[in-house]
Design a protein around this motif. Structure first.
Motif, PDB file in Angstrom:
ATOM      1  N   GLY A 136     -11.433 -20.208  -9.427  1.00  0.00           N
ATOM      2  CA  GLY A 136     -10.909 -21.109 -10.361  1.00  0.00           C
ATOM      3  C   GLY A 136     -10.798 -22.432  -9.481  1.00  0.00           C
ATOM      4  N   GLN A 137     -11.442 -22.501  -8.027  1.00  0.00           N
ATOM      5  CA  GLN A 137     -11.200 -23.668  -7.252  1.00  0.00           C
ATOM      6  C   GLN A 137     -12.047 -24.865  -7.778  1.00  0.00           C
ATOM      7  N   GLU A 138     -13.172 -24.305  -8.431  1.00  0.00           N
ATOM      8  CA  GLU A 138     -13.880 -25.535  -9.044  1.00  0.00           C
ATOM      9  C   GLU A 138     -13.288 -26.307 -10.352  1.00  0.00           C
ATOM     10  N   LEU A 139     -12.558 -25.387 -11.018  1.00  0.00           N
ATOM     11  CA  LEU A 139     -11.726 -26.146 -12.158  1.00  0.00           C
ATOM     12  C   LEU A 139     -10.904 -26.778 -11.621  1.00  0.00           C
ATOM     13  N   VAL A 140      -9.955 -26.358 -10.770  1.00  0.00           N
ATOM     14  CA  VAL A 140      -9.057 -26.961 -10.108  1.00  0.00           C
ATOM     15  C   VAL A 140      -9.454 -28.581  -9.692  1.00  0.00           C
ATOM     16  N   ASP A 141     -10.519 -28.252  -8.936  1.00  0.00           N
ATOM     17  CA  ASP A 141     -11.252 -29.815  -8.309  1.00  0.00           C
ATOM     18  C   ASP A 141     -11.424 -30.697  -9.459  1.00  0.00           C
ATOM     19  N   LYS A 142     -11.960 -30.113 -10.408  1.00  0.00           N
ATOM     20  CA  LYS A 142     -12.530 -31.280 -11.841  1.00  0.00           C
ATOM     21  C   LYS A 142     -11.472 -31.534 -12.309  1.00  0.00           C
ATOM     22  N   CYS A 143     -10.284 -30.661 -12.546  1.00  0.00           N
ATOM     23  CA  CYS A 143      -8.931 -31.235 -13.041  1.00  0.00           C
ATOM     24  C   CYS A 143      -8.492 -32.230 -12.451  1.00  0.00           C
ATOM     25  N   PHE A 165      -2.775 -33.835 -13.617  1.00  0.00           N
ATOM     26  CA  PHE A 165      -3.014 -32.632 -14.253  1.00  0.00           C
ATOM     27  C   PHE A 165      -2.006 -31.257 -14.084  1.00  0.00           C
ATOM     28  N   ALA A 166      -1.699 -30.214 -15.059  1.00  0.00           N
ATOM     29  CA  ALA A 166      -0.955 -29.511 -14.846  1.00  0.00           C
ATOM     30  C   ALA A 166      -1.347 -27.987 -15.137  1.00  0.00           C
ATOM     31  N   LEU A 167      -1.138 -27.081 -14.112  1.00  0.00           N
ATOM     32  CA  LEU A 167      -1.431 -25.609 -14.731  1.00  0.00           C
ATOM     33  C   LEU A 167      -0.142 -24.906 -14.794  1.00  0.00           C
ATOM     34  N   VAL A 168      -0.047 -24.221 -16.081  1.00  0.00           N
ATOM     35  CA  VAL A 168       1.280 -23.786 -16.344  1.00  0.00           C
ATOM     36  C   VAL A 168       1.185 -22.263 -16.502  1.00  0.00           C
ATOM     37  N   PHE A 169       1.881 -21.321 -15.659  1.00  0.00           N
ATOM     38  CA  PHE A 169       1.771 -19.690 -15.835  1.00  0.00           C
ATOM     39  C   PHE A 169       3.283 -19.489 -16.003  1.00  0.00           C
ATOM     40  N   GLU A 170       3.386 -18.118 -16.192  1.00  0.00           N
ATOM     41  CA  GLU A 170       4.693 -17.520 -16.645  1.00  0.00           C
ATOM     42  C   GLU A 170       5.825 -18.187 -16.058  1.00  0.00           C
ATOM     43  N   HIS A 171       5.883 -18.482 -14.680  1.00  0.00           N
ATOM     44  CA  HIS A 171       6.984 -18.748 -14.093  1.00  0.00           C
ATOM     45  C   HIS A 171       6.753 -19.815 -13.112  1.00  0.00           C
ATOM     46  N   HIS A 172       5.661 -20.298 -13.052  1.00  0.00           N
ATOM     47  CA  HIS A 172       5.380 -21.727 -12.192  1.00  0.00           C
ATOM     48  C   HIS A 172       4.509 -22.579 -12.983  1.00  0.00           C
ATOM     49  N   ARG A 173       4.794 -23.877 -12.746  1.00  0.00           N
ATOM     50  CA  ARG A 173       3.923 -25.078 -13.026  1.00  0.00           C
ATOM     51  C   ARG A 173       3.418 -25.580 -11.635  1.00  0.00           C
TER      52      ARG A 173
END
Length: 342
Positions: free
Chosen positions: A307-314, A320-328
């Protein structure tokens, strides 16, 4: 205390009372909580007490007491009791005024005769109903009623909808602009898929939120909706399950999306395939305005190295924010990645 409240504007007084919450027509089962807000009978008891404070409080408090009605035939409420009848529920609903949210849940199985679909045409629901949720429900076999419904929904939730197919067109016709549609197909039902796809063009321009979740590899509905998604020009949030449905819906969606949620089709779904689809689409117009990706029921620790490529593009696309069950996780080109517990 009542005298002090009498000097408040009526709108402010009603707003204060509305914070007391919602009340079910029958007690909720023990497992009814996380997804539906987890409210219990204490909110209804609060409003009941408010209705006894003064004559001027009685009517607004009682209206709010029944603004949300949740009627369930679930067995885990009382195993020894006979299942409630839809006739009883309909007769009670017919006497209520001001119902804004109606939830019908767990009305299926051999011990049920089926729920009476004429409930949708009750005069008591005709003006104020704004939210309707149908979950695990069978309807009585009868000729569909060809009379338009008169309420205007901002939220329609259809879950496990095998029996709803004959009423899909009626229900879709009630959706108002900027509305929320959730469809969950746990059981394969071609008739329901066809009914939804046939009626979808009429509501596509109205939707602001669309949720489509289903069993793994049941993507027939997503296949049918993919070529119709271009008309969803008000759509700002989409919740999908599985990489196949995600790819199909993104391929047809307009560039109006602002957030995207990917729900796993099973609890052990890996994120690799979903992240791969998002990485392929992140540079396309459909994702140009997306600044939040939700991964409900997934942990930050499960986010794949791929997922690092996705993170770099974001990060290149702006905050940008990636939101998980217990983390943002907040992403930005000018500040380091930060993981915040939620």
């Amino acid at each position: 205390m009542a005298a002090g409240f009498q000097s408040l504007p009526a709108e402010l007084f009603l707003l204060i009372l509305s914070f007391a919450g919602e009340h079910p027509l029958y007690p909720r089962p023990a497992n009814y909580g996380r997804e539906n807000g987890g409210a219990d009978k204490s909110s209804w008891q609060t409003l009941s007490r408010c209705s006894l404070v003064a004559r001027s409080w009685r009517r607004p408090a009682q209206r709010l007491m029944w603004s949300t009605v949740w009627a369930s035939g679930a067995k885990d409420i009382d195993e020894a009791a006979a299942p409630p009848s839809s006739a009883l529920v309909c007769s009670l609903l017919a006497r209520l005024v001001g119902v804004r949210k109606l939830v019908l849940d767990d009305w299926w199985g051999e011990e049920y005769e089926g729920f009476d679909p004429s409930v949708f045409w009750l005069p008591s629901l005709s003006a104020g109903l704004r939210s309707l949720e149908l979950d695990r429900i069978d309807f009585m076999p009868q000729t569909p009623i060809n009379i338009p419904l008169t309420f205007h929904l901002t939220r329609l939730k259809l879950r496990n909808i095998a029996a709803v197919a004959p009423y899909v067109a009626h229900l879709f016709a009630t959706l108002a602009p900027n509305s929320h549609l959730q469809v969950r197909t746990r059981y394969l039902d071609p008739a329901a898929d066809v009914a939804i796809a046939s009626a979808f063009p009429s509501i596509a321009p109205l939707l602001s939120t669309l949720e489509i979740t289903q069993l793994p590899h049941h993507v027939e509905l997503a296949k049918s909706l993919s070529p119709l998604m271009h008309a969803c020009d008000r759509l700002v949030h989409c919740n999908l399950s599985g990489e196949e449905a995600l790819e199909l819906i993104l391929a047809g969606s307009p560039p109006s999306l602002r957030s995207l949620s990917i729900t796993p089709t099973t609890p052990v779904d890996p994120l690799d395939l979903v992240v791969g689809v998002l990485t392929r689409f992140i540079d396309q117009p459909v994702m140009a305005g997306v600044n939040v990706l939700y991964f409900p029921y997934s942990s930050l620790n499960n986010f794949p190295d791929s997922g690092q490529e996705l993170v770099d593009k974001c990060m290149r696309n702006g905050p940008f924010a990636l939101v998980f069950e217990h983390h943002r996780v907040e992403l930005s080109m000018v500040q380091p990645v930060a993981a915040v517990e939620t």
